[in-house]
Design a protein around this motif. Structure first.
Motif, short mmCIF file in Angstrom:
data_model
loop_
_atom_site.label_atom_id
_atom_site.label_comp_id
_atom_site.label_asym_id
_atom_site.label_seq_id
_atom_site.Cartn_x
_atom_site.Cartn_y
_atom_site.Cartn_z
N LYS A 39 76.91 58.61 20.06
CA LYS A 39 77.11 57.68 18.95
C LYS A 39 76.37 56.35 19.07
CE LYS A 39 81.68 59.43 17.59
NZ LYS A 39 83.11 59.11 17.44
N TYR A 40 75.52 56.17 20.10
CA TYR A 40 74.83 54.87 20.18
C TYR A 40 73.85 54.70 19.02
CZ TYR A 40 70.78 57.20 22.37
OH TYR A 40 69.71 58.00 22.63
N VAL A 41 73.37 55.80 18.46
CA VAL A 41 72.81 55.84 17.10
C VAL A 41 73.45 57.05 16.42
CG1 VAL A 41 70.61 54.73 17.71
CG2 VAL A 41 70.79 57.23 17.78
N ARG A 42 73.28 57.15 15.12
CA ARG A 42 73.90 58.26 14.39
C ARG A 42 72.99 59.49 14.45
NH1 ARG A 42 73.75 57.32 9.35
NH2 ARG A 42 75.44 58.65 8.64
N HIS A 43 73.05 60.17 15.59
CA HIS A 43 72.18 61.32 15.81
C HIS A 43 72.43 62.42 14.77
CE1 HIS A 43 70.81 59.91 19.73
NE2 HIS A 43 72.06 59.69 20.09
N HIS A 44 71.36 63.09 14.40
CA HIS A 44 71.42 64.27 13.53
C HIS A 44 72.45 65.25 14.10
CE1 HIS A 44 70.04 67.81 11.34
NE2 HIS A 44 69.04 67.16 10.78
N LYS A 45 73.25 65.83 13.23
CA LYS A 45 74.26 66.79 13.69
C LYS A 45 73.65 67.91 14.53
CE LYS A 45 77.17 66.23 9.51
NZ LYS A 45 76.15 65.58 8.64
N ALA A 46 72.49 68.42 14.07
CA ALA A 46 71.87 69.54 14.80
C ALA A 46 71.34 69.09 16.15
CB ALA A 46 70.75 70.15 13.96
N LYS A 47 70.92 67.84 16.27
CA LYS A 47 70.46 67.32 17.56
C LYS A 47 71.62 67.30 18.55
CE LYS A 47 68.37 63.21 19.69
NZ LYS A 47 67.90 61.82 19.45
N ILE A 48 72.76 66.78 18.12
CA ILE A 48 73.93 66.74 18.99
C ILE A 48 74.33 68.16 19.40
CG2 ILE A 48 76.36 66.10 19.17
CD1 ILE A 48 75.81 63.85 17.16
N ALA A 49 74.38 69.05 18.43
CA ALA A 49 74.78 70.43 18.70
C ALA A 49 73.82 71.10 19.67
CB ALA A 49 74.89 71.22 17.41
N PHE A 50 72.53 70.89 19.48
CA PHE A 50 71.53 71.49 20.36
C PHE A 50 71.73 71.03 21.80
CE2 PHE A 50 67.40 70.45 22.41
CZ PHE A 50 67.13 71.72 22.90
N ILE A 51 71.85 69.72 22.00
CA ILE A 51 71.94 69.20 23.36
C ILE A 51 73.23 69.64 24.03
CG2 ILE A 51 72.10 67.09 24.74
CD1 ILE A 51 70.25 65.77 22.65
N LEU A 52 74.36 69.56 23.31
CA LEU A 52 75.62 69.94 23.92
C LEU A 52 75.68 71.44 24.22
CD1 LEU A 52 78.26 67.76 22.04
CD2 LEU A 52 76.93 67.24 24.09
N SER A 53 75.16 72.25 23.31
CA SER A 53 75.15 73.69 23.58
C SER A 53 74.23 74.02 24.75
CB SER A 53 74.71 74.45 22.33
OG SER A 53 74.67 75.84 22.58
N ALA A 54 73.06 73.38 24.80
CA ALA A 54 72.15 73.61 25.92
C ALA A 54 72.79 73.18 27.23
CB ALA A 54 70.84 72.87 25.68
N MET A 55 73.52 72.07 27.22
CA MET A 55 74.22 71.62 28.43
C MET A 55 75.25 72.66 28.88
SD MET A 55 74.84 67.55 27.61
CE MET A 55 75.91 67.32 29.05
N ARG A 56 76.03 73.16 27.95
CA ARG A 56 77.08 74.12 28.32
C ARG A 56 76.48 75.43 28.84
NH1 ARG A 56 81.92 73.26 23.75
NH2 ARG A 56 81.99 70.97 23.95
N HIS A 57 75.40 75.86 28.22
CA HIS A 57 74.72 77.06 28.72
C HIS A 57 74.12 76.82 30.10
CE1 HIS A 57 74.87 78.50 24.47
NE2 HIS A 57 74.90 79.68 25.06
N HIS A 58 73.55 75.62 30.30
CA HIS A 58 72.95 75.32 31.60
C HIS A 58 74.02 75.28 32.69
CE1 HIS A 58 69.85 73.90 34.28
NE2 HIS A 58 70.55 72.82 34.59
N ALA A 59 75.19 74.76 32.36
CA ALA A 59 76.28 74.74 33.33
C ALA A 59 76.65 76.16 33.75
CB ALA A 59 77.50 74.03 32.74
N GLU A 60 76.70 77.09 32.79
CA GLU A 60 77.00 78.48 33.13
C GLU A 60 75.90 79.08 34.00
OE1 GLU A 60 79.89 80.18 32.37
OE2 GLU A 60 80.44 78.10 31.91
N ASP A 61 74.65 78.74 33.71
CA ASP A 61 73.52 79.22 34.52
C ASP A 61 73.62 78.69 35.95
OD1 ASP A 61 71.16 80.38 35.27
OD2 ASP A 61 69.87 79.14 34.02
N LEU A 62 73.96 77.42 36.08
CA LEU A 62 74.09 76.83 37.42
C LEU A 62 75.21 77.51 38.20
CD1 LEU A 62 73.66 73.07 36.45
CD2 LEU A 62 72.11 74.38 37.91
#
Length: 510
Positions: A39-62
């Motif tokens: 929320k430090y800027v009003r990020h595009h909804k799809a940008k937020i979703a992309f980063i958070l989903s990629a993070m969660r998938h990366h955690a599973e990979d790790l």
């Protein structure tokens, strides 16, 4: 010794410097979704979703690779909402003997991380990010020896360092360093032959993220209806292979082209994956070079793509870190007009702007010419506050992190650094847009009209921009010809342009 390693949302790489030498049996990897970052800027909804989903998938990979991952979700009970708060809670949970981290990509986050040493009684090892070709010290040494920091000469040094596209004598492949002059063809009239990037159906992890983002960030710009991003390294590599096999051969020819309702053309759509860490930039360039060596891709396309990665991408990162956190506040042309509302809804009669903004809101993506010569060009010639423009670009693009977005916006697009990065402002009339797209033929404005209510706004604003900034730009050698042409114009013609430009600019604030 127990080690805590925080991994940020743009550090989704297995070769992260913080992991060097780490023992999985005595290490906890901390991954944090926090409100402060969303929320430090009003990020595009799809940008937020992309980063958070990629993070969660990366955690599973790790985890599958044997690491212990402490993952904090945005809606978890007790989430403090900040990096420093979550590191403090992780220290309480795990009692580490030390913290090892890879430096962040942005000044803002670095300042927050530097507070850790004062806040926590745990030794902190902050390591340089090794995923870039050029180190901070190398860039500073290169820059210190030059009066002008032009990307072309930096790029040649990166070619020499990596060995990419050099012949057996260390000379540039084909005899030239740069084939950009061959990469400016107008769009072909063959929409059925344009390759389409892979589209990845959201899995259960991504669907959960999409539902949460729709619920939590309803007031942020953009749509989630077109979400087809890769969110795993495997899928990002599939997109990379698809681009090299299906689109790269014609990327060079048409990288500047624009077509109505064709947001991707022959572009790679790989920058979100490069910038979050799912893809390795040097490995990508080596794969592109291999396609050239195998005779599958022409030299102009190969060189043009590699230049964007080891040239421009590395160069703007060097500029960002060298210039410091106050770079964002520069405003050499004293532009202060507010950003028009249509940047957030795409509702404008300018067809080119409606296309570039519309696809941005749909896909969190627009290619570099749409950003530079459509939305950026308009903001420049209209005199929009460059900090507002910077904020918009940071918000709406899935690949936008400040280190790469800020120099591109303030320096390249808005000339707000006074020419540190670009040798001239990237301003143009409607003629350039007409030559590189089919936009003008579908617009209510007339690209050939220079004045009057039907005149293309870019025609009016281009000359008005030069006129009102002559004190600053009049001695720029690359603008000598347009200023001579302006000087030759009849005073009545000049007055008509000024009047019509003022009339149009007045509509932006209504």
């Amino acid at each position: 010794m127990k080690t805590l390693i925080p991994i940020l949302g743009d550090q989704l790489s297995h070769d992260l410097s913080a992991l060097d030498g780490a023992d999985p049996d005595h290490t906890v990897l901390l991954m944090m979704e926090v409100d402060a970052e969303t929320k430090y800027v009003r990020h595009h909804k799809a940008k937020i979703a992309f980063i958070l989903s990629a993070m969660r998938h990366h955690a599973e990979d790790l985890r599958a690779r044997g690491w212990t991952v402490d993952y904090v979700r945005l809606e978890d009970s007790g989430n403090s909402g900040t990096f420093i708060g979550e590191v403090a809670r992780a220290i309480e949970r795990h009692a580490p003997d030390r913290i090892v981290a890879t430096e962040p990509g942005e000044w803002r986050v670095l300042a927050a991380m530097q507070e850790w040493a004062d806040r926590f009684y745990v030794p902190i090892d902050l390591r340089e990010d090794s995923r870039f070709v050029c180190t901070h010290a190398e860039f500073d040494t290169w820059a210190a020896a030059r009066k002008q920091l032009r990307m072309e000469f930096f790029y040649r040094d990166m070619r020499r360092k990596t060995g990419l596209l050099l012949d057996e004598h260390g000379k540039p492949e084909g005899g030239e360093w740069n084939y950009d002059s061959e990469n400016r063809k107008p769009p072909p009239n063959e929409p059925l032959l344009i390759p389409q990037p892979l589209r990845f159906k959201p899995d259960a992890i991504t669907r959960d993220v999409l539902d949460m983002v729709a619920r939590r960030f309803a007031d942020h710009p953009g749509s989630l209806d077109h979400f087809v991003f890769a969110t795993t390294r495997e899928d990002a590599l599939a997109q990379q292979a698809h681009f090299i096999g299906q689109a790269l051969a014609r990327f060079g020819d048409y990288q500047d082209a624009m077509l109505t309702d064709q947001p991707f053309l022959w572009h790679s759509i790989l920058s979100p994956y490069l910038n979050c860490g799912l893809l390795d930039p040097l490995a990508l360039c080596q794969a592109v070079e291999a396609a050239y060596r195998d005779g599958k891709v022409p030299l102009n396309a190969t060189e043009g793509f590699i230049r964007q990665i080891i040239g421009w991408r590395e160069y703007v990162r060097g500029i960002y870190w060298r210039e410091g956190p106050d770079y964002a506040q520069r405003n050499a042309l004293e532009a202060h007009r507010p950003l028009p509302g249509f940047y957030y809804d795409g509702k404008t009669d300018m067809h080119c702007m409606a296309q570039a903004i519309g696809q941005t809101l749909d896909h969190a993506y627009a290619h570099h010419i749409q950003r530079l010569m459509i939305t950026g060009n308009f903001a420049l010639v209209a005199g929009i506050d460059p900090h507002a423009v910077h904020t918009w670009y940071l918000e709406v693009y899935a690949d936008a992190y400040e280190w790469v977005e800020l120099p591109n916006t303030l320096g390249m697009s808005q000339f707000a650094d006074g020419g540190l990065l670009a040798s001239k402002p990237y301003a143009s009339s409607g003629n350039y847009i007409n030559g590189m797209s089919d936009y003008c033929g579908k617009c209510r404005y007339d690209v050939k009209a220079k004045t009057g209510p039907k005149a293309c706004p870019f025609n009016l604003l281009y000359w008005d921009f030069l006129d009102r900034n002559e004190a600053v730009l009049g001695r720029n050698q690359r603008l000598a010809m347009p200023y001579r042409n302006w000087a030759k114009r009849d005073e009545k013609d000049k007055a008509a342009i000024r009047k019509d430009a003022a009339r149009f600019l007045d509509t932006l604030t209504r």
